[in-house]
Design an enzyme around this catalytic site. Structure first.
Site, PDB file in Angstrom:
ATOM      1  N   SER A   1      -6.464   0.766  -4.326  1.00  0.00           N
ATOM      2  CA  SER A   1      -6.545   2.193  -4.054  1.00  0.00           C
ATOM      3  C   SER A   1      -5.151   2.808  -4.216  1.00  0.00           C
ATOM      4  O   SER A   1      -4.550   2.682  -5.282  1.00  0.00           O
ATOM      5  CB  SER A   1      -7.122   2.431  -2.654  1.00  0.00           C
ATOM      6  OG  SER A   1      -7.490   3.775  -2.478  1.00  0.00           O
TER       7      SER A   1
ATOM      8  N   TYR B   1       0.843  -1.199   0.000  1.00  0.00           N
ATOM      9  CA  TYR B   1       0.000   0.000   0.000  1.00  0.00           C
ATOM     10  C   TYR B   1       0.876   1.245   0.000  1.00  0.00           C
ATOM     11  O   TYR B   1       0.996   1.933  -0.996  1.00  0.00           O
ATOM     12  CB  TYR B   1      -0.951  -0.015   1.206  1.00  0.00           C
ATOM     13  CG  TYR B   1      -1.956   1.112   1.165  1.00  0.00           C
ATOM     14  CD1 TYR B   1      -3.090   1.005   0.367  1.00  0.00           C
ATOM     15  CD2 TYR B   1      -1.769   2.276   1.907  1.00  0.00           C
ATOM     16  CE1 TYR B   1      -4.009   2.041   0.300  1.00  0.00           C
ATOM     17  CE2 TYR B   1      -2.691   3.305   1.862  1.00  0.00           C
ATOM     18  CZ  TYR B   1      -3.809   3.190   1.058  1.00  0.00           C
ATOM     19  OH  TYR B   1      -4.711   4.220   0.994  1.00  0.00           O
TER      20      TYR B   1
ATOM     21  N   ASP C   1     -17.888   3.402  -7.666  1.00  0.00           N
ATOM     22  CA  ASP C   1     -16.763   3.886  -6.864  1.00  0.00           C
ATOM     23  C   ASP C   1     -16.672   5.393  -7.040  1.00  0.00           C
ATOM     24  O   ASP C   1     -16.162   5.886  -8.045  1.00  0.00           O
ATOM     25  CB  ASP C   1     -15.466   3.208  -7.302  1.00  0.00           C
ATOM     26  CG  ASP C   1     -14.303   3.523  -6.365  1.00  0.00           C
ATOM     27  OD1 ASP C   1     -14.431   4.466  -5.552  1.00  0.00           O
ATOM     28  OD2 ASP C   1     -13.276   2.842  -6.441  1.00  0.00           O
TER      29      ASP C   1
ATOM     30  N   HIS D   1     -15.839   1.322  -3.728  1.00  0.00           N
ATOM     31  CA  HIS D   1     -14.402   1.303  -3.433  1.00  0.00           C
ATOM     32  C   HIS D   1     -14.000   0.108  -2.570  1.00  0.00           C
ATOM     33  O   HIS D   1     -12.823  -0.080  -2.281  1.00  0.00           O
ATOM     34  CB  HIS D   1     -14.010   2.605  -2.735  1.00  0.00           C
ATOM     35  CG  HIS D   1     -12.548   2.914  -2.793  1.00  0.00           C
ATOM     36  ND1 HIS D   1     -11.893   3.191  -3.971  1.00  0.00           N
ATOM     37  CD2 HIS D   1     -11.610   2.975  -1.820  1.00  0.00           C
ATOM     38  CE1 HIS D   1     -10.612   3.420  -3.719  1.00  0.00           C
ATOM     39  NE2 HIS D   1     -10.411   3.285  -2.419  1.00  0.00           N
TER      40      HIS D   1
END
Length: 749
Positions: free
Chosen positions: A567, A486, A677, A719
């Protein structure tokens, strides 16, 4: 066999229309944007493009050998009881429970911990397909009412409704256009504070969550129970700063209204408070008088300040002001210029959360090398009283109230499904008992191992990484490996249980890894800043270094490695796809699964939805204003030159044209997005998909690119928050059967 061997001829992609006349000038550099038309989700041509891409994707997934076996196994494996951490309001207890394959967890009510709970709110009955989810709630101080927010199809938009707890009846109150909001009841249970955006101008036929219009002017309101939303009292509005995001809640004493004003997604905030007892005629008497009389305690964006507790005018804060690993400080509103340090910053560990308990004590959660440590400390002076014995892993949730001596903790790890504990501080030594143990039928914890290693990155920084695998693994480089990352917004990745990962390890022999790269919050704000803005390249270097480690130590080899992120993590994967590393590991030999991510970072960041690309009516370009503190803004020349180097959309290249690169093609790649999203809108994925297919496939005669470049485009999904159990299973089946086929991973019975 992988796709390179299994696909006998190149895929027949839909050739998307290109408009090469569309371009923007950034600081003297022309940036073309031939697929700008894909930004309009209502355009028939866009809808047709999406449908054709879905057919290509299904043609690939239909040839994945393990797809149906994976579906059957995941469905069986997800069917186990899951429990949340109980919390107390008034004299009642509440908790969430999913008995197995229900779309969403159910909210239960208990009069005492030793009795069987009863259903209070079951979101599964609100839609036939699980598209409606419970996303935010708050029980009133006396436990008479439940205010709860419902989202549809995964959108961040919420509709708040109210239920009578005793009668289980839904009140007529219904509040719309709520987003990024807490719900905070006043102690008299007459109503609650919440935040919302102004309703869009055109709402009649609007499918909330699919729009790309501006989210500006977050406003704070108070709603009186039983009244219409149009009668709600406006409590804070700042038209001069329309991109600010508000967080409002009442202090535990019910007297002070606390307001955090946030600048994008950065951990920076102003802190205001309002003494509601000073309102001459209460909140009702303030109707039509504008903003509440807030005291501006902290009126700049220099650090993060989170109010932990207060005794009248004396407030205790968690802050990273001159303390990147956080500290506790205290001030008196009567003399706000004097700050007293209560708990100093640790030399290495990060204070992640603090909760008051047992009147004058506090639960302090530290992050120590990406694992949690819990302590009980004196709230007045910060002195250590007890270190709680917990297993190595993550604290998923802590439920505590200052007036109680009992609190609850839920713990888990990569190989521990979950334990819910009750702690009692009444005795001299904290008394602990297991309240619930989450058990997965057929899962043998002893068959797996979870280890932590530290990998040297390109600049010498040591990067933590967790490696989860079967205990009998032989390090011969033959194993399929899934590397997840991430690295953004100060978010920390800690050990957590995921039944999907267990299934992948058991039936496909997958080694699962989590890289704690810079940009996250694992070592505080310095670690975060070392992977953001001009330092963003560090995140990519760290991730590539962890992949190199997995190859060099024999866990896997380049043809058996899959990289995954969602993301901000999807941006990470997109950048790594484009960044070849000649002479060492190269991600062009791997499989990639970037999902719900911003890929086009070369747009202006002003006047946009929270986090989405947007074409303004006047032709200007915009990207979500909440991203600016993390990535920068291309309107600024310095930021532009950083962004252009790694923006995934603008760095797609043909590897076979560079003699210094060993790879001849991009890896098998599946991009993921969802039609509702509204945090990272689908156009990012659609434009990158078109660019990759054009550059690597459709514009090249006899292209060497035989690995598929496809997208999984979910419908009635967002999302990720609020996804139903079935949608999670379906997505996992498609992603990991695609991965298994690409890596040549065989099914293990």
């Amino acid at each position: 066999m992988g796709f390179e061997c299994g696909v006998r001829k190149p895929l027949q992609y839909h050739v998307a229309r290109r408009d090469d006349s569309v371009a923007d000038n950034y600081h003297g550099m022309t940036i073309s944007d031939p697929y700008r038309w894909l930004e309009d989700p209502d355009l028939e041509e866009v809808k047709e493009f999406v449908e054709r891409q879905k057919k290509v994707t299904e043609s690939v997934l239909g040839n994945c050998d393990s797809r149906e076996r994976l579906r059957e196994r995941l469905t069986k494996s997800f069917d186990y009881p899951r429990y949340g951490c109980p919390f107390r309001k008034g004299n009642k207890y509440f908790y969430f429970h999913n008995p197995g394959l229900h779309p969403h967890p159910i909210l239960y009510l208990q009069e005492s911990l030793d009795e069987e709970g009863g259903v209070l709110l079951d979101p599964n009955v609100l839609s036939h397909d699980g598209a409606v989810a419970l996303r935010g709630f708050e029980v009133s101080h006396d436990a008479r009412y439940l205010a709860y927010g419902l989202s549809s199809s995964g959108s961040d938009w919420l509709t708040i409704q109210v239920m009578s707890v005793d009668h289980r009846t839904v009140e007529p109150d219904k509040l719309s256009w709520v987003k990024f909001s807490w719900i905070s009841w006043t102690h008299d249970s007459k109503g609650f504070f919440y935040c919302r955006y102004p309703a869009p101008k055109e709402t009649e036929n609007m499918d909330a969550g699919t729009e790309v219009n501006v989210n500006h002017n977050h406003q704070l309101y108070y709603h009186f129970l039983g009244s219409k939303q149009s009668e709600d009292i406006l409590c804070w509005n700042n038209l001069e700063n329309p991109t600010h995001i508000l967080e409002a809640r009442l202090a535990d004493d019910g007297k002070y209204l606390l307001l955090n004003i946030c600048k994008g997604a950065a951990r920076l905030n102003k802190f205001y408070c309002c003494d509601l007892s000073t309102l001459p005629n209460g909140l009702e008497g303030h109707r039509g008088k504008g903003n509440l009389p807030f005291v501006k305690v902290i009126d700049n964006f220099e650090a993060f300040y989170g109010a932990i507790s207060n005794d009248d005018t004396i407030f205790t804060f968690l802050t990273n002001k001159n303390a990147p690993r956080y500290k506790l400080v205290r001030l008196d509103l009567k003399n706000p210029s004097i700050w007293t340090e209560i708990l100093r910053e640790s030399e290495k560990d990060v204070i992640e959360s603090v909760l008051p308990i047992n009147k004058n004590q506090m639960i302090v959660s530290y992050l120590k090398d990406c694992k949690h440590v819990l302590q009980i400390r004196d709230l007045e002076r910060g002195n250590l009283l007890h270190t709680l014995p917990i297993d190595i892993g993550s604290v998923d949730y802590i439920s505590a109230r200052r007036e109680d001596n009992v609190f609850f903790i839920k713990l888990s790890s990569f190989i521990t499904p979950g334990m819910v504990y009750e702690y009692d501080l009444k005795a001299r030594v904290p008394k602990m008992r297991v309240l619930r143990e989450i058990v997965v039928q057929g899962f043998n914890q002893a068959a797996y191992q979870a280890n932590q290693v530290f990998v040297r990155s390109k600049d010498g920084t040591h990067i933590p990484m967790f490696i989860v695998a079967r205990k009998d693994i032989v390090l011969d480089g033959s194993h399929p490996c899934l590397l997840y990352g991430y690295g953004g917004y100060g978010v920390s990745l800690t050990p957590s249980f995921d039944i999907t990962r267990v299934v992948l390890a058991r039936y496909l022999g997958v080694v699962f890894c989590v890289a704690n790269i810079r940009g996250g919050g694992e070592y505080g704000e310095e670690w975060h800043q070392a992977g953001s803005l001009a330092n963003k390249q560090n995140s990519f270097d760290d991730f590539i270094s962890t992949a190199e480690y997995l190859v060099s130590t024999g866990y896997t080899n380049p043809s058996k490695l899959c990289i995954e992120g969602g993301s901000n993590g999807g941006t990470l994967i997109g950048a790594c796809l484009n960044q070849l590393m000649p002479g060492s590991w190269t991600c062009y030999d791997t499989t990639s699964l970037p999902s719900v991510s911003p890929y086009s970072l070369m747009e202006s960041f002003h006047q946009a939805t929270i986090v989405c690309l947007h074409a303004m009516n006047d032709g200007s370009r915009a990207l979500g204003h909440a991203w600016v503190p993390e990535f920068g803004c291309s309107d600024k020349e310095e930021d532009f030159h950083h962004l252009i180097k790694y923006s995934p959309l603008h760095n797609v290249k043909r590897p076979w044209e560079d003699s210094s690169i060993r790879a001849t093609q991009y890896p098998s790649t599946m991009l993921l997005t969802a039609d509702h999203d509204d945090r990272v809108v689908p156009l990012h994925t659609l434009k990158l998909l078109s660019t990759m297919q054009h550059e690597l496939c459709t514009s090249v005669k006899n292209s060497p690119q035989t690995n598929p470049i496809i997208a999984r485009i979910s419908t009635k999904a967002g999302h990720g928050c609020g996804s139903s159990t079935q949608k999670r299973i379906d997505e996992s089946v498609d992603c990991y059967s695609f991965m298994a086929q690409a890596l040549g991973a065989s099914w293990i019975d």
